[in-house]
Design a protein around this motif. Sequence first.
Motif, PDB file in Angstrom:
ATOM      1  N   ILE A 148       0.853  -1.177   0.000  1.00 25.86           N
ATOM      2  CA  ILE A 148       0.000   0.000   0.000  1.00 25.86           C
ATOM      3  C   ILE A 148       0.898   1.239   0.000  1.00 25.86           C
ATOM      4  O   ILE A 148       1.671   1.442   0.938  1.00 25.86           O
ATOM      5  CB  ILE A 148      -0.941   0.039   1.223  1.00 25.86           C
ATOM      6  CG1 ILE A 148      -1.736  -1.272   1.337  1.00 25.86           C
ATOM      7  CG2 ILE A 148      -1.857   1.252   1.156  1.00 25.86           C
ATOM      8  CD1 ILE A 148      -2.707  -1.505   0.215  1.00 25.86           C
ATOM      9  N   ASP A 149       0.802   2.033  -1.071  1.00 28.83           N
ATOM     10  CA  ASP A 149       1.631   3.240  -1.199  1.00 28.83           C
ATOM     11  C   ASP A 149       3.115   2.920  -1.024  1.00 28.83           C
ATOM     12  O   ASP A 149       3.854   3.639  -0.334  1.00 28.83           O
ATOM     13  CB  ASP A 149       1.196   4.304  -0.177  1.00 28.83           C
ATOM     14  CG  ASP A 149      -0.230   4.785  -0.409  1.00 28.83           C
ATOM     15  OD1 ASP A 149      -0.648   4.819  -1.581  1.00 28.83           O
ATOM     16  OD2 ASP A 149      -0.917   5.105   0.577  1.00 28.83           O
ATOM     17  N   GLY A 150       3.537   1.805  -1.619  1.00 31.31           N
ATOM     18  CA  GLY A 150       4.942   1.440  -1.581  1.00 31.31           C
ATOM     19  C   GLY A 150       5.399   0.776  -0.299  1.00 31.31           C
ATOM     20  O   GLY A 150       6.581   0.431  -0.162  1.00 31.31           O
ATOM     21  N   GLN A 151       4.497   0.556   0.658  1.00 33.72           N
ATOM     22  CA  GLN A 151       4.841  -0.059   1.930  1.00 33.72           C
ATOM     23  C   GLN A 151       4.099  -1.379   2.105  1.00 33.72           C
ATOM     24  O   GLN A 151       2.916  -1.485   1.756  1.00 33.72           O
ATOM     25  CB  GLN A 151       4.497   0.877   3.105  1.00 33.72           C
ATOM     26  CG  GLN A 151       5.188   2.230   3.056  1.00 33.72           C
ATOM     27  CD  GLN A 151       6.687   2.103   3.250  1.00 33.72           C
ATOM     28  OE1 GLN A 151       7.166   1.316   4.064  1.00 33.72           O
ATOM     29  NE2 GLN A 151       7.451   2.898   2.485  1.00 33.72           N
ATOM     30  N   THR A 171       2.135  -3.957   4.190  1.00 35.60           N
ATOM     31  CA  THR A 171       1.312  -3.908   5.389  1.00 35.60           C
ATOM     32  C   THR A 171       0.367  -5.098   5.407  1.00 35.60           C
ATOM     33  O   THR A 171       0.124  -5.732   4.371  1.00 35.60           O
ATOM     34  CB  THR A 171       0.501  -2.595   5.446  1.00 35.60           C
ATOM     35  OG1 THR A 171      -0.228  -2.531   6.667  1.00 35.60           O
ATOM     36  CG2 THR A 171      -0.460  -2.501   4.269  1.00 35.60           C
ATOM     37  N   ARG A 173      -3.234  -6.756   5.640  1.00 36.68           N
ATOM     38  CA  ARG A 173      -4.594  -6.365   5.308  1.00 36.68           C
ATOM     39  C   ARG A 173      -5.548  -7.550   5.444  1.00 36.68           C
ATOM     40  O   ARG A 173      -5.127  -8.708   5.424  1.00 36.68           O
ATOM     41  CB  ARG A 173      -4.653  -5.841   3.862  1.00 36.68           C
ATOM     42  CG  ARG A 173      -3.625  -4.786   3.534  1.00 36.68           C
ATOM     43  CD  ARG A 173      -3.951  -3.462   4.166  1.00 36.68           C
ATOM     44  NE  ARG A 173      -5.103  -2.817   3.512  1.00 36.68           N
ATOM     45  CZ  ARG A 173      -5.566  -1.617   3.874  1.00 36.68           C
ATOM     46  NH1 ARG A 173      -5.015  -0.954   4.891  1.00 36.68           N
ATOM     47  NH2 ARG A 173      -6.603  -1.085   3.230  1.00 36.68           N
ATOM     48  N   SER A 228     -13.263  -0.233  -1.960  1.00 35.10           N
ATOM     49  CA  SER A 228     -13.504   1.145  -1.514  1.00 35.10           C
ATOM     50  C   SER A 228     -14.563   1.215  -0.421  1.00 35.10           C
ATOM     51  O   SER A 228     -14.727   2.259   0.228  1.00 35.10           O
ATOM     52  CB  SER A 228     -13.963   2.002  -2.704  1.00 35.10           C
ATOM     53  OG  SER A 228     -15.236   1.585  -3.171  1.00 35.10           O
TER      54      SER A 228
END
Length: 255
Positions: free
Chosen positions: A206-209, A211, A213, A245
Amino acid sequence: MRPFPPNRRLVTAAMRAGRHKMPMYGLVDVDITTANRLLAGHDPPWSLTAFVVASVARAAAAHPAVHAYRNWRGQLVTHRHVDVGTMVEISTPQGPFALPHLLRDADIREVPDLTAELRHVKRDPSASSSGKWLERAGPAATRIPGVIPAMYAVMAKSVAARQRIGTVAVTAVGMFAGGGGFGITPLSLFSLEVIVGGMSQRARVIDGQVTVRDILDLTVAIDHNVVDGAPAARFAAEFRKLLESAAVISPSSVA
């Protein structure tokens, strides 16, 4: 040995009713971390099944070809709104039974409304039209040879019958198996079926990191007799977008 339960004859007849369909299967793993947080933010929590129903109904409304079917004349029939059939496990004298229940106009209803209806049917199966039928006529119908297959044959082609049973099916198996995993089932009466599989925590970027989920495994089955792969893929993309979303349960959607 014991007699074959009458309610299982309903299930086997439903499976035979779909034997002429040519299913396309898609195995889709969806990040529902946001959805889980929003669902759990209510007391009691809103239903995950209701969330999936609302999402698939909105996606199907935007891509009506995926839940079209052929009538007695061979014409392709589509519907303006999306009625979703799902299963509610109830107790019967023959043991637990997955009662089919129709959630009408699911494409324009909110998740809390759908949640309340599913829980009401769980508490009182007679609140569902299929529950009333199962209680009153089901035992007798299952004893008469040929009645149940004939009933499903009519439902497969009749527009009036489809208005009573719906055009999309959602069923859940993950809540019983635990952990991740996909469920596979043959198509029955419906041109579009979604099987809710397992949910587990997995690594995602997520956004380059990297994590952790919440990932839900879904199987999407669509009848290739009535829709091609490209429209089916566009539907699946819309369905994924709505799920990830959590659009159907965002604050603006339930305000």
